[in-house]
Write a protein that holds these residues in place. Structure first.
Motif, PDB file in Angstrom:
ATOM      1  N   PRO A 145      32.947  33.762  30.452  1.00 21.58           N
ATOM      2  CA  PRO A 145      33.813  34.898  30.760  1.00 21.58           C
ATOM      3  C   PRO A 145      33.237  35.730  31.903  1.00 21.58           C
ATOM      4  O   PRO A 145      32.020  35.892  32.014  1.00 21.58           O
ATOM      5  N   THR A 178      34.398  39.287  33.185  1.00 20.66           N
ATOM      6  CA  THR A 178      35.252  40.474  33.179  1.00 20.66           C
ATOM      7  C   THR A 178      34.790  41.511  34.198  1.00 20.66           C
ATOM      8  O   THR A 178      35.445  42.531  34.364  1.00 20.66           O
ATOM      9  N   ASP A 220      29.979  40.444  28.753  1.00 22.90           N
ATOM     10  CA  ASP A 220      30.237  39.002  28.778  1.00 22.90           C
ATOM     11  C   ASP A 220      29.120  38.227  28.093  1.00 22.90           C
ATOM     12  O   ASP A 220      29.381  37.273  27.344  1.00 22.90           O
TER      13      ASP A 220
END
Length: 201
Positions: A80, A82, A88
């Motif tokens: 991930p 973000t 993350d």
């Protein structure tokens, strides 16, 4: 009135493939890698030995695919992103800790790790097919954090991953403590303290 529906060969093949991979994982967990044979996998899966050799060239190839499927790492690997490295990493580490705390995952992986340690050829395959792609995905996320100033620009990314993951592997292998979300968060915090953002060298 229509006749009986014809069997779907693709569906039957996928069921056979899943049965083979599941049988391989179960047998490695029960017997250890060295004692598992293609014949035993076929018998446990309820298929002919020739079915296995149609898809895989060797026992090792079957077992590798079984573990790739178990950890869902046969798909495209991406962490991930973000924009918040700490959040993350917490997400990733909490999921990893939960996976390693799951007996259905841990037992065969533990057996497989013992064989990796003892077999140099298996170690090489493991690094090439599983460890290297996964590590590269992790490093790509860390590079993004470096560009954003959230991780030291001069950080050795191999070392960052070792600081983040090695304590988890030790605790899991030796059973020295519980695998909890709080432990996952602590590993993230320690790692980010060790390689703080904003450094330029």
């Amino acid at each position: 009135m229509t006749g009986p529906r014809k069997p779907n060969p693709a569906l039957r093949s996928e069921r056979s493939r899943e049965a083979i991979l599941g049988a391989a994982r179960d047998l490695v967990s029960e017997l250890g890698y060295a004692k598992v044979s293609v014949e035993a996998i076929a018998a446990r899966a309820g298929v002919g030995k020739q079915t296995i050799y149609r898809w895989w060239p060797s026992k090792g190839a079957v077992i590798f695919d079984a573990f790739l499927a178990l950890s869902e790492q046969g798909e495209v690997i991406a962490l991930p992103d973000t924009g918040d490295l700490e959040a993350d990493l917490r997400t990733v580490m909490r999921a990893t800790v939960a996976e390693f705390a799951d007996p259905a995952f841990a037992a065969p992986i533990r057996a497989f790790n013992l064989e990796i340690i003892a077999d140099p050829a298996l170690t090489a395959q493991y690094r090439e097919r599983l460890a290297a792609p996964v590590d590269e995905a992790k490093k790509e996320r860390l590079r993004s954090a470096q560009r954003a100033g959230q991780l030291a620009a001069d950080a050795d990314l191999d070392l960052v991953l070792e600081v983040l993951y090695a304590p988890l592997y030790q605790r899991w292998l030796l059973g020295t403590g519980p695998l909890t979300p709080e432990y996952a968060d602590a590993l993230v915090e320690i790692t980010l303290r060790a390689f703080p953002g904003g450094r330029t060298g």
